[in-house]
Write a protein that holds these residues in place. Structure first.
Motif, PDB file in Angstrom:
ATOM      1  N   PRO A 136       0.802  -1.230   0.000  1.00 18.58           N
ATOM      2  CA  PRO A 136       0.000   0.000   0.000  1.00 18.58           C
ATOM      3  C   PRO A 136       0.834   1.279   0.000  1.00 18.58           C
ATOM      4  O   PRO A 136       0.260   2.371  -0.053  1.00 18.58           O
ATOM      5  CB  PRO A 136      -0.804  -0.115   1.298  1.00 18.58           C
ATOM      6  N   THR A 137       2.133   1.180   0.086  1.00 17.85           N
ATOM      7  CA  THR A 137       2.931   2.403   0.199  1.00 17.85           C
ATOM      8  C   THR A 137       3.982   2.517  -0.897  1.00 17.85           C
ATOM      9  O   THR A 137       4.780   3.452  -0.884  1.00 17.85           O
ATOM     10  CB  THR A 137       3.675   2.437   1.545  1.00 17.85           C
ATOM     11  N   GLN A 138       4.020   1.554  -1.809  1.00 14.78           N
ATOM     12  CA  GLN A 138       5.080   1.469  -2.812  1.00 14.78           C
ATOM     13  C   GLN A 138       6.445   1.274  -2.179  1.00 14.78           C
ATOM     14  O   GLN A 138       7.469   1.587  -2.783  1.00 14.78           O
ATOM     15  CB  GLN A 138       5.098   2.709  -3.710  1.00 14.78           C
ATOM     16  N   ALA A 139       6.459   0.775  -0.944  1.00 17.60           N
ATOM     17  CA  ALA A 139       7.738   0.445  -0.312  1.00 17.60           C
ATOM     18  C   ALA A 139       8.369  -0.720  -1.060  1.00 17.60           C
ATOM     19  O   ALA A 139       9.585  -0.852  -1.099  1.00 17.60           O
ATOM     20  CB  ALA A 139       7.531   0.083   1.157  1.00 17.60           C
ATOM     21  N   THR A 140       7.540  -1.584  -1.650  1.00 14.04           N
ATOM     22  CA  THR A 140       8.052  -2.632  -2.524  1.00 14.04           C
ATOM     23  C   THR A 140       7.781  -2.201  -3.952  1.00 14.04           C
ATOM     24  O   THR A 140       6.663  -1.809  -4.275  1.00 14.04           O
ATOM     25  CB  THR A 140       7.334  -3.960  -2.251  1.00 14.04           C
ATOM     26  N   ARG A 154      10.257   3.334   4.047  1.00 15.76           N
ATOM     27  CA  ARG A 154       8.874   3.665   3.750  1.00 15.76           C
ATOM     28  C   ARG A 154       7.914   2.584   4.249  1.00 15.76           C
ATOM     29  O   ARG A 154       6.729   2.819   4.433  1.00 15.76           O
ATOM     30  CB  ARG A 154       8.704   3.848   2.243  1.00 15.76           C
ATOM     31  N   CYS A 155       8.448   1.391   4.444  1.00 21.22           N
ATOM     32  CA  CYS A 155       7.619   0.236   4.828  1.00 21.22           C
ATOM     33  C   CYS A 155       6.908   0.490   6.156  1.00 21.22           C
ATOM     34  O   CYS A 155       7.524   0.903   7.132  1.00 21.22           O
ATOM     35  CB  CYS A 155       8.524  -0.988   4.929  1.00 21.22           C
ATOM     36  N   ILE A 156       5.603   0.242   6.199  1.00 22.62           N
ATOM     37  CA  ILE A 156       4.856   0.444   7.441  1.00 22.62           C
ATOM     38  C   ILE A 156       4.697  -0.852   8.227  1.00 22.62           C
ATOM     39  O   ILE A 156       4.080  -0.875   9.284  1.00 22.62           O
ATOM     40  CB  ILE A 156       3.458   1.056   7.170  1.00 22.62           C
TER      41      ILE A 156
ATOM     42  N   GLN B 111       4.073   4.559  13.361  1.00 20.25           N
ATOM     43  CA  GLN B 111       4.274   6.004  13.189  1.00 20.25           C
ATOM     44  C   GLN B 111       4.381   6.397  11.728  1.00 20.25           C
ATOM     45  O   GLN B 111       4.333   7.562  11.379  1.00 20.25           O
ATOM     46  CB  GLN B 111       5.474   6.510  14.016  1.00 20.25           C
ATOM     47  N   ARG B 112       4.501   5.388  10.855  1.00 22.96           N
ATOM     48  CA  ARG B 112       4.553   5.693   9.417  1.00 22.96           C
ATOM     49  C   ARG B 112       3.201   5.492   8.751  1.00 22.96           C
ATOM     50  O   ARG B 112       3.100   5.458   7.528  1.00 22.96           O
ATOM     51  CB  ARG B 112       5.552   4.764   8.728  1.00 22.96           C
ATOM     52  N   LEU B 113       2.167   5.346   9.553  1.00 20.04           N
ATOM     53  CA  LEU B 113       0.832   5.067   9.033  1.00 20.04           C
ATOM     54  C   LEU B 113       0.443   5.972   7.871  1.00 20.04           C
ATOM     55  O   LEU B 113      -0.140   5.536   6.881  1.00 20.04           O
ATOM     56  CB  LEU B 113      -0.178   5.226  10.173  1.00 20.04           C
ATOM     57  N   MET B 114       0.824   7.247   7.988  1.00 18.00           N
ATOM     58  CA  MET B 114       0.381   8.204   6.979  1.00 18.00           C
ATOM     59  C   MET B 114       0.997   7.941   5.599  1.00 18.00           C
ATOM     60  O   MET B 114       0.573   8.531   4.615  1.00 18.00           O
ATOM     61  CB  MET B 114       0.675   9.645   7.427  1.00 18.00           C
ATOM     62  N   ASN B 115       1.990   7.062   5.541  1.00 22.07           N
ATOM     63  CA  ASN B 115       2.559   6.720   4.234  1.00 22.07           C
ATOM     64  C   ASN B 115       1.487   6.203   3.273  1.00 22.07           C
ATOM     65  O   ASN B 115       1.602   6.354   2.064  1.00 22.07           O
ATOM     66  CB  ASN B 115       3.629   5.635   4.385  1.00 22.07           C
ATOM     67  N   ASN B 123      -3.167   0.308  -6.743  1.00 19.63           N
ATOM     68  CA  ASN B 123      -3.150  -1.119  -7.020  1.00 19.63           C
ATOM     69  C   ASN B 123      -3.184  -1.954  -5.738  1.00 19.63           C
ATOM     70  O   ASN B 123      -3.279  -3.158  -5.790  1.00 19.63           O
ATOM     71  CB  ASN B 123      -1.943  -1.521  -7.882  1.00 19.63           C
ATOM     72  N   SER B 124      -3.117  -1.304  -4.586  1.00 15.41           N
ATOM     73  CA  SER B 124      -3.186  -2.052  -3.335  1.00 15.41           C
ATOM     74  C   SER B 124      -4.604  -2.003  -2.758  1.00 15.41           C
ATOM     75  O   SER B 124      -5.179  -0.932  -2.608  1.00 15.41           O
ATOM     76  CB  SER B 124      -2.216  -1.472  -2.315  1.00 15.41           C
TER      77      SER B 124
END
Ligand code: SF4
Ligand code: SF4
Ligand code: SF4
Lengths: 260, 390
Positions: A136-140, A154-156, B111-115, B123-124
């Motif tokens: 969901p974050t484009q971390a991958t 960036r990975c949550i 704490q990175r939830l807002m990402n 696409n997710s």
């Protein structure tokens, strides 16, 4: 905090720009904005370049688990992969039996040798990677050269990619991994708790013109090369040998091939 | 209107205090988990989602069920539900708050939830889940509050309230459909890779959600001397019955597809739930879920046996018993079995089992207490306003 705000402004700015320009190109190359899930990262300065990196493992040349140990050690040492006992462990390169490696592909009456051999397991750097699709974050993300990469910052830690990967290639840092690293390689970053990680096809070594650590340690038993180039060594080997890929029916198109 | 929540008898305050204690326990355990990481859970490399995600899955259904009142009332003008609609909407708010909290406590880097917002990724499925969950929550807050205000003033609700209420109907369906898609779109997890997943989710939501609501309404009826209305109860009980029939039927479809086709991947997870599996490397037979799953199957069928004949369904004590076992059965199925069995067997045909740790249970207790607190306060306000208006 500062960087997040900057990122946000960038997204907002680029989105506005994209809308003003009426289209994509501005969007397509900005890091923050949404991009389709394939091929959106410039490989930039990499010394070794390819259209699509891939790997062929000649499992006939390995005789049992012990033969893989130096490869695993080379990988895990180089990348500061911790050794954590129990079920919350982290693995980049490890081994499994025939059934574990090729589930649902139970060749009856398989040669004893193949049946009892150990097979190396790692991320397949799939051409159509579900882990990228679900993140969901484009971390991958997938680079232009086919390598599936992760941005640890960036990975949550939602672990959706772990559910999505059909090969169990990903590990989650259930705890701070640093106390479990025997000897830290200062040239490569360590990870923090709460993020996912996996094999990177040694992008950091490719950038320096070197082959991946496991390939180097295999002394020729693993070949790494450009699947996109019909004249490459790896393509010749694939043309001359029968190979298996893990779970080919899922349409992920793995870039790791096994000569059985 | 919020001040109406500050007025209650001794029992009301005892209840609130109890909830606050549970929230405290949850908060303390979350502080520990935040510090030490998810190592305090029993999740593993193989079972990487556990109790938290399972609760999210279950509660999304509870939230969606509000639509079983909203739809007949606003769309078909079914006035018998008039007294109850706001309770459904307020319960949905509590349920969604719990869902969002369960997402947060499940993150490795909260704490990175807002990402998720800063790097929107269409696409997710998780991205869409966030959108529909928040959208549905805000719609319910606005619609519930506005219609209650109108009732307090003794005027009919405004036209825009009706429009928003109708907009909330597709949202209710979508929160559950999208949550089902979190699972149904994943290759290689055969237990989840089924087209009927979203339909199963909706069916179980539309029986379990209204069942929980009806049970809670019976409590409100007792403690607040508030009339639900006999006819509304009967109607709700009928809705629950039909939804449960579909729920069980859909599960039967899964069984048929898996066992008649005899494709190993499709059978394994179900075999694990009902009989356990052998781990090929150790040769050990593993099946901690087996007793729970048989209990769930038994309770599901018994609840149907009691709900389908109108003679038993219309008898209040029997109805209450049937609803309780129905909730238990669906909770074991969706609040546990569905998530865990998706990961078993793992990607290497091995078996790593999972049962929540005490940290997971205490944090979940805290979140449930927060949900209960939200629902208590909102329902208290609704009851007070409705009694004053009557
Ligand atoms: S093997 Fe798994 S982690 Fe690696 S690219 Fe394929 S899906 Fe992603
Ligand atoms: S755990 Fe990290 S990499 Fe995996 S899906 Fe979530 S954000 Fe993406
Ligand atoms: S390619 Fe590099 S990162 Fe991947 S397994 Fe080999 S050594 Fe490890």
């Amino acid at each position: 905090m500062k960087t997040t705000r900057r990122d946000f402004l960038k997204v907002a700015g680029v989105t506005a720009l994209g809308m003003a320009a009426g289209a994509g190109p501005a969007l397509a190359y900005s890091k923050g904005a949404y991009l389709p899930h394939t091929e959106h990262m410039d490989t930039g300065h990499d010394h070794l370049a390819a259209k699509r990196w891939g790997m062929v493992i000649d499992t006939r040349a390995f005789h049992g688990e012990a033969d893989y140990a130096p490869l695993i050690e080379a990988c895990h040492k180089e990348h500061n992969v911790p050794t954590i006992p129990g079920t919350q462990d982290v693995k980049w390169l490890w081994t499994g039996g025939f059934h574990a490696t090729f589930p649902h592909n139970h060749q009856e009456f398989l040669a004893e040798r193949a049946h009892h051999a150990a097979y190396p397991l790692l991320c397949n750097h799939c051409d159509n990677p579900p882990c990228v699709r679900v993140c969901p974050t484009q971390a991958t993300f997938k680079r232009e050269d086919g390598i599936v990469m992760m941005d640890m910052h960036r990975c949550i830690g939602c672990r959706f990619c772990m559910a999505g990967c059909p090969y169990g290639s990903r590990s989650f840092n259930f705890q701070d991994p640093r106390p479990f690293i025997a000897e830290e390689n200062l040239a490569y970053p360590t990870r923090m708790k709460g993020v996912v990680e996996k094999c990177t096809f040694c992008t950091e070594r490719l950038a320096e013109g070197k082959m991946p650590a496991c390939v180097e340690a295999s002394e020729g038993k693993i070949v790494f090369g450009d699947l996109g180039d019909p004249d490459s060594e790896i393509r010749h080997i694939l043309a001359e040998n029968f190979t298996l890929r893990r779970k080919p029916d899922l349409g992920t198109s793995p870039s790791v091939f096994y000569i059985i | 209107m919020l001040e109406k929540a500050l007025n209650g008898n001794k029992y009301y305050w005892w209840w609130i205090s109890l909830l606050l204690v549970c929230i405290g326990v949850g908060a303390y355990n979350y502080a520990l988990q935040f510090q030490h990481g998810l190592q305090l859970t029993n999740m593993s490399r193989d079972v990487s989602w556990g109790f938290y995600v399972a609760q999210l899955t279950y509660l999304v259904g509870v939230a969606a069920s509000g639509v079983m009142l909203v739809l007949p009332y606003y769309l078909h003008d079914y006035k018998k539900f008039g007294n109850l609609v706001v309770f459904g909407e307020f319960m949905a708010i509590g349920a969604i708050i719990m869902c969002l909290l369960f997402v947060v406590v499940d993150l490795g880097q909260p704490q990175r939830l807002m990402n998720v917002v800063l790097h929107p990724t269409p696409n997710s499925v998780l991205f869409w889940d966030m959108i529909v969950l928040n959208g549905y929550m805000f719609l319910n807050i606005i619609v519930g509050w506005a219609s209650l205000e109108a009732q307090k003033k003794g005027v009919p609700y405004a036209q825009w309230v009706k429009i928003l209420a109708i907009v909330s109907v597709p949202f209710a369906f979508s929160i559950h459909t999208v949550t089902a898609f979190l699972y149904a779109g994943i290759p290689a997890r055969h237990f989840w890779l089924t087209a009927i997943m979203a339909a199963r989710f909706l069916a179980s939501a539309f029986c379990a959600g209204p069942a929980i609501m009806l049970l809670l309404l019976f409590i409100v009826e007792k403690v607040a001397k508030f009339e639900i209305g006999d006819y509304a109860v009967k109607m709700l009980a009928r809705i629950i019955t039909y939804a449960m029939i579909f729920n069980v039927f859909f599960f039967g479809l899964e069984l048929f597809t898996a066992f008649y086709s005899q494709i190993p991947g499709h059978m394994h997870s179900i075999v694990y739930l009902f009989a356990g599996l052998e781990d090929p490397t150790t040769g050990q037979h593993l099946g901690v879920m087996v007793p729970y799953f048989w209990a769930a199957a038994f309770m599901a069928l018994l609840s149907l046996a009691l709900l389908i004949p109108s003679a038993t369904r219309n008898c209040k004590p029997v109805l209450i018993f049937a609803l309780i076992i129905l909730v238990a059965a669906t909770w074991i199925d969706k609040g546990m079995g569905l998530v865990v069995a998706g990961f078993i067997p793992n990607m290497f045909e091995g078996v790593t089992e999972y049962m929540p740790s005490s940290t997971e249970l205490f944090i979940s207790l805290g979140i449930y207490a927060i949900g209960a607190l939200v629902v208590t306060v909102l329902w208290k306000i609704a009851v007070t306003v409705k009694k004053a208006a009557a």
